[in-house]
Design a protein around this motif. Structure first.
Motif, PDB file in Angstrom:
ATOM      1  N   ASN A 317       0.812  -1.216   0.000  1.00 34.22           N
ATOM      2  CA  ASN A 317       0.000   0.000   0.000  1.00 34.22           C
ATOM      3  C   ASN A 317       0.848   1.269   0.000  1.00 34.22           C
ATOM      4  O   ASN A 317       0.418   2.299  -0.528  1.00 34.22           O
ATOM      5  N   THR A 318       2.049   1.198   0.570  1.00 34.22           N
ATOM      6  CA  THR A 318       2.969   2.333   0.430  1.00 34.22           C
ATOM      7  C   THR A 318       3.336   2.518  -1.039  1.00 34.22           C
ATOM      8  O   THR A 318       3.410   3.646  -1.542  1.00 34.22           O
ATOM      9  N   GLY A 319       3.550   1.410  -1.730  1.00 40.02           N
ATOM     10  CA  GLY A 319       3.841   1.482  -3.153  1.00 40.02           C
ATOM     11  C   GLY A 319       2.686   2.070  -3.945  1.00 40.02           C
ATOM     12  O   GLY A 319       2.884   2.882  -4.854  1.00 40.02           O
ATOM     13  N   ARG A 320       1.482   1.692  -3.607  1.00 40.78           N
ATOM     14  CA  ARG A 320       0.304   2.263  -4.272  1.00 40.78           C
ATOM     15  C   ARG A 320       0.228   3.775  -4.042  1.00 40.78           C
ATOM     16  O   ARG A 320      -0.025   4.549  -4.970  1.00 40.78           O
ATOM     17  N   PHE A 321       0.433   4.157  -2.791  1.00 38.99           N
ATOM     18  CA  PHE A 321       0.423   5.582  -2.436  1.00 38.99           C
ATOM     19  C   PHE A 321       1.484   6.335  -3.231  1.00 38.99           C
ATOM     20  O   PHE A 321       1.237   7.404  -3.805  1.00 38.99           O
ATOM     21  N   GLY A 322       2.683   5.751  -3.296  1.00 44.43           N
ATOM     22  CA  GLY A 322       3.766   6.382  -4.036  1.00 44.43           C
ATOM     23  C   GLY A 322       3.509   6.418  -5.530  1.00 44.43           C
ATOM     24  O   GLY A 322       3.864   7.387  -6.209  1.00 44.43           O
ATOM     25  N   ALA A 323       2.888   5.366  -6.058  1.00 45.11           N
ATOM     26  CA  ALA A 323       2.559   5.339  -7.485  1.00 45.11           C
ATOM     27  C   ALA A 323       1.633   6.490  -7.839  1.00 45.11           C
ATOM     28  O   ALA A 323       1.803   7.160  -8.867  1.00 45.11           O
ATOM     29  N   ASP A 324       0.649   6.747  -6.990  1.00 42.26           N
ATOM     30  CA  ASP A 324      -0.258   7.875  -7.234  1.00 42.26           C
ATOM     31  C   ASP A 324       0.501   9.200  -7.254  1.00 42.26           C
ATOM     32  O   ASP A 324       0.242  10.069  -8.095  1.00 42.26           O
ATOM     33  N   ALA A 325       1.441   9.368  -6.321  1.00 45.17           N
ATOM     34  CA  ALA A 325       2.225  10.606  -6.278  1.00 45.17           C
ATOM     35  C   ALA A 325       3.070  10.749  -7.544  1.00 45.17           C
ATOM     36  O   ALA A 325       3.147  11.829  -8.141  1.00 45.17           O
ATOM     37  N   MET A 326       3.684   9.659  -7.968  1.00 45.09           N
ATOM     38  CA  MET A 326       4.503   9.699  -9.183  1.00 45.09           C
ATOM     39  C   MET A 326       3.662  10.043 -10.409  1.00 45.09           C
ATOM     40  O   MET A 326       4.071  10.831 -11.267  1.00 45.09           O
ATOM     41  N   ILE A 327       2.477   9.446 -10.491  1.00 42.03           N
ATOM     42  CA  ILE A 327       1.585   9.712 -11.627  1.00 42.03           C
ATOM     43  C   ILE A 327       1.205  11.190 -11.675  1.00 42.03           C
ATOM     44  O   ILE A 327       1.223  11.827 -12.740  1.00 42.03           O
ATOM     45  N   LYS A 328       0.851  11.753 -10.531  1.00 42.94           N
ATOM     46  CA  LYS A 328       0.477  13.169 -10.493  1.00 42.94           C
ATOM     47  C   LYS A 328       1.647  14.051 -10.922  1.00 42.94           C
ATOM     48  O   LYS A 328       1.454  15.086 -11.573  1.00 42.94           O
ATOM     49  N   CYS A 329       2.851  13.629 -10.579  1.00 43.87           N
ATOM     50  CA  CYS A 329       4.037  14.366 -11.014  1.00 43.87           C
ATOM     51  C   CYS A 329       4.185  14.301 -12.530  1.00 43.87           C
ATOM     52  O   CYS A 329       4.406  15.317 -13.189  1.00 43.87           O
ATOM     53  N   LEU A 330       4.052  13.113 -13.103  1.00 44.21           N
ATOM     54  CA  LEU A 330       4.166  12.968 -14.553  1.00 44.21           C
ATOM     55  C   LEU A 330       3.082  13.768 -15.269  1.00 44.21           C
ATOM     56  O   LEU A 330       3.274  14.217 -16.404  1.00 44.21           O
ATOM     57  N   ASN A 331       1.946  13.966 -14.603  1.00 46.04           N
ATOM     58  CA  ASN A 331       0.860  14.743 -15.191  1.00 46.04           C
ATOM     59  C   ASN A 331       0.954  16.234 -14.874  1.00 46.04           C
ATOM     60  O   ASN A 331       0.001  16.978 -15.125  1.00 46.04           O
ATOM     61  N   GLY A 332       2.098  16.666 -14.313  1.00 46.79           N
ATOM     62  CA  GLY A 332       2.315  18.100 -14.185  1.00 46.79           C
ATOM     63  C   GLY A 332       2.521  18.661 -12.799  1.00 46.79           C
ATOM     64  O   GLY A 332       2.965  19.800 -12.644  1.00 46.79           O
ATOM     65  N   ALA A 333       2.215  17.900 -11.750  1.00 51.53           N
ATOM     66  CA  ALA A 333       2.394  18.406 -10.384  1.00 51.53           C
ATOM     67  C   ALA A 333       3.870  18.354  -9.984  1.00 51.53           C
ATOM     68  O   ALA A 333       4.616  17.480 -10.428  1.00 51.53           O
ATOM     69  N   LYS A 334       4.296  19.300  -9.163  1.00 52.37           N
ATOM     70  CA  LYS A 334       5.641  19.255  -8.614  1.00 52.37           C
ATOM     71  C   LYS A 334       5.654  18.286  -7.431  1.00 52.37           C
ATOM     72  O   LYS A 334       4.726  18.291  -6.612  1.00 52.37           O
ATOM     73  N   PRO A 335       6.689  17.457  -7.302  1.00 54.59           N
ATOM     74  CA  PRO A 335       6.772  16.557  -6.152  1.00 54.59           C
ATOM     75  C   PRO A 335       6.565  17.269  -4.818  1.00 54.59           C
ATOM     76  O   PRO A 335       5.910  16.739  -3.912  1.00 54.59           O
ATOM     77  N   ARG A 336       7.079  18.479  -4.703  1.00 56.01           N
ATOM     78  CA  ARG A 336       6.970  19.239  -3.449  1.00 56.01           C
ATOM     79  C   ARG A 336       5.519  19.541  -3.081  1.00 56.01           C
ATOM     80  O   ARG A 336       5.192  19.728  -1.905  1.00 56.01           O
ATOM     81  N   GLU A 337       4.632  19.579  -4.072  1.00 60.13           N
ATOM     82  CA  GLU A 337       3.234  19.916  -3.842  1.00 60.13           C
ATOM     83  C   GLU A 337       2.411  18.731  -3.343  1.00 60.13           C
ATOM     84  O   GLU A 337       1.268  18.909  -2.901  1.00 60.13           O
ATOM     85  N   LEU A 338       2.967  17.537  -3.379  1.00 54.90           N
ATOM     86  CA  LEU A 338       2.202  16.317  -3.123  1.00 54.90           C
ATOM     87  C   LEU A 338       2.331  15.857  -1.680  1.00 54.90           C
ATOM     88  O   LEU A 338       3.375  16.006  -1.051  1.00 54.90           O
ATOM     89  N   THR A 339       1.264  15.266  -1.168  1.00 57.65           N
ATOM     90  CA  THR A 339       1.259  14.734   0.193  1.00 57.65           C
ATOM     91  C   THR A 339       2.293  13.624   0.331  1.00 57.65           C
ATOM     92  O   THR A 339       2.384  12.735  -0.515  1.00 57.65           O
ATOM     93  N   GLN A 340       3.062  13.668   1.421  1.00 60.32           N
ATOM     94  CA  GLN A 340       4.124  12.685   1.646  1.00 60.32           C
ATOM     95  C   GLN A 340       3.772  11.649   2.714  1.00 60.32           C
ATOM     96  O   GLN A 340       4.457  10.632   2.829  1.00 60.32           O
ATOM     97  N   THR A 341       2.732  11.904   3.499  1.00 63.45           N
ATOM     98  CA  THR A 341       2.438  11.059   4.653  1.00 63.45           C
ATOM     99  C   THR A 341       1.444   9.962   4.323  1.00 63.45           C
ATOM    100  O   THR A 341       0.365  10.219   3.786  1.00 63.45           O
TER     101      THR A 341
END
Length: 379
Positions: A317-341
């Motif tokens: 589930n950590t991997g799933r959470f991280g996959a979502d963050a990576m996808i949002k980054c590829l779609n234009g979001a900055k990593p810094r803008e994404l939830t880390q917890t």
């Protein structure tokens, strides 16, 4: 007390666990780059470590569930290798996605000779990797900085704030850096261990370095010792620097365990370079002295001879959470803008054969909330 700790954590994990059905403009829709080419992804791990491999598999599953990977036929057999390099090679040489490419020569293992400066030089000069998956504290420190501007997603670092990878839980401090955080996971784990057995002397073996003190949860142990009044008995052993160094490493670990077994009533086996198949032999002094063996890492060490763990690392589930963050980054979001917890639900795992061997009686209130029990110690 024990049950209430676990119930609270489980409720929180379920509440934040995302739904894996992509719909609408949620930043998760599969897409190539604007010119139609695939996103190029690289990977760097601190060393060979089962948690890194499991987290990688979790990320791949998350990308598959979101539609970014479309064909994983044969992946299950590759997973059985428990080898991140083998898994990466398969991903790089198999047509798994129309959107992303796993770059074969962008796989790095710092313990196997990969040099951080060379990786950063490639990121800056070749500019042929769009995003790096990074596993472990050391790799996070090497790449989670402003020496380059490639997007970095760090997983399996024990505490990315204390190790200096990110500034805080809320803000990584750099636009291109993100790191998964569960800042109280080892605090929760240690409190549970102490609730189960009120030990007076707790043994620890770890490397006397800043990074090792972070991933071995030394600050958390010291805080609990100050609160509860137990003594920490420590031995320092340097982590192996190469495959040739393991003989020295295991010799020194065994010497440390021999000394601790007669001085402590409980042992906290911290995250280290211990191979699971070595544990039954290494733990022999603790069996002989009826010392309770708690594992920081998780179920693989209980399966191989520790008494128990309260597992706080849910790689899937950590991997799933991280996959979502990576996808949002590829779609234009900055990593810094994404939830880390993302806080994982705890799992209580026992080895009944170890309990029998050291004369430990598992309390009934613990039995009813135990998730998994192993009944033997591998020879």
């Amino acid at each position: 007390m024990i049950i209430s700790i676990f119930a609270t954590s489980l409720t929180w994990s379920i509440a934040i666990n995302p739904s894996y059905a992509t719909s609408g403009d949620d930043g998760l829709t599969p897409a190539t780059q604007e010119d139609g080419t695939k996103w190029r992804i690289g990977y760097c791990e601190s060393e060979n470590f089962i948690t890194y491999t499991k987290t990688l598999v979790g990320i791949i599953n998350g990308l598959y569930e979101r539609g970014w990977i479309t064909d994983l036929e044969g992946f299950d057999s590759v997973i059985e290798s428990n080898d991140s390099r083998e898994i990466w090679r398969w991903l790089a040489t198999t047509e798994v996605s129309s959107y992303i490419e796993f770059v074969d020569d962008a796989f790095y293992n710092l313990q196997d000779g990969s040099n951080g400066k060379d990786i950063i030089k490639r990121l800056n000069e070749q500019n042929d990797v769009d995003l790096m998956m990074v596993m472990g504290t050391q790799a996070g420190v090497v790449l989670g900085n402003d020496n380059h501007n490639t997007d970095i997603f760090v997983f399996a670092a024990s505490n990315a704030v204390r190790s200096g990878i990110i500034d805080s839980v809320e803000d990584s401090g750099l636009d291109h850096v993100w790191a998964h955080m569960d800042p109280t996971r080892f605090e929760r784990q240690l409190n549970a261990f102490y609730d189960i057995e009120k030990f007076n002397k707790l043994g620890m073996v770890y490397e006397d370095s800043d990074i090792a003190r972070v991933y071995s949860a030394v600050s958390e142990v010291e805080a609990l010792a100050a609160e509860k009044g137990f003594q920490i008995v420590r031995h320092y052993v340097d982590e192996p620097q190469s495959s040739e160094d393991y003989q020295r490493y295991y010799r020194e670990v065994r010497e440390a365990y021999d000394k601790l077994a007669t001085r402590v009533d409980a042992m906290y086996v911290t995250i280290a370079s211990l191979k699971s198949e070595k544990l039954p032999e290494l733990f022999t002094p603790f069996y002989e002295q009826n010392v309770t063996i708690f594992s920081q890492l998780g179920n693989i060490e209980v399966k191989n001879g520790a008494l128990m763990t309260v597992s706080v690392m849910d790689e899937l589930n950590t991997g799933r959470f991280g996959a979502d963050a990576m996808i949002k980054c590829l779609n234009g979001a900055k990593p810094r803008e994404l939830t880390q917890t993302f806080q994982c639900a705890p799992r209580i795992i026992f080895n009944s054969e170890v309990a029998k061997k050291i004369g430990f009686k598992i309390p009934f209130k613990l039995i009813i909330v135990t998730d998994e029990v192993y009944g033997e110690i591998p020879e």
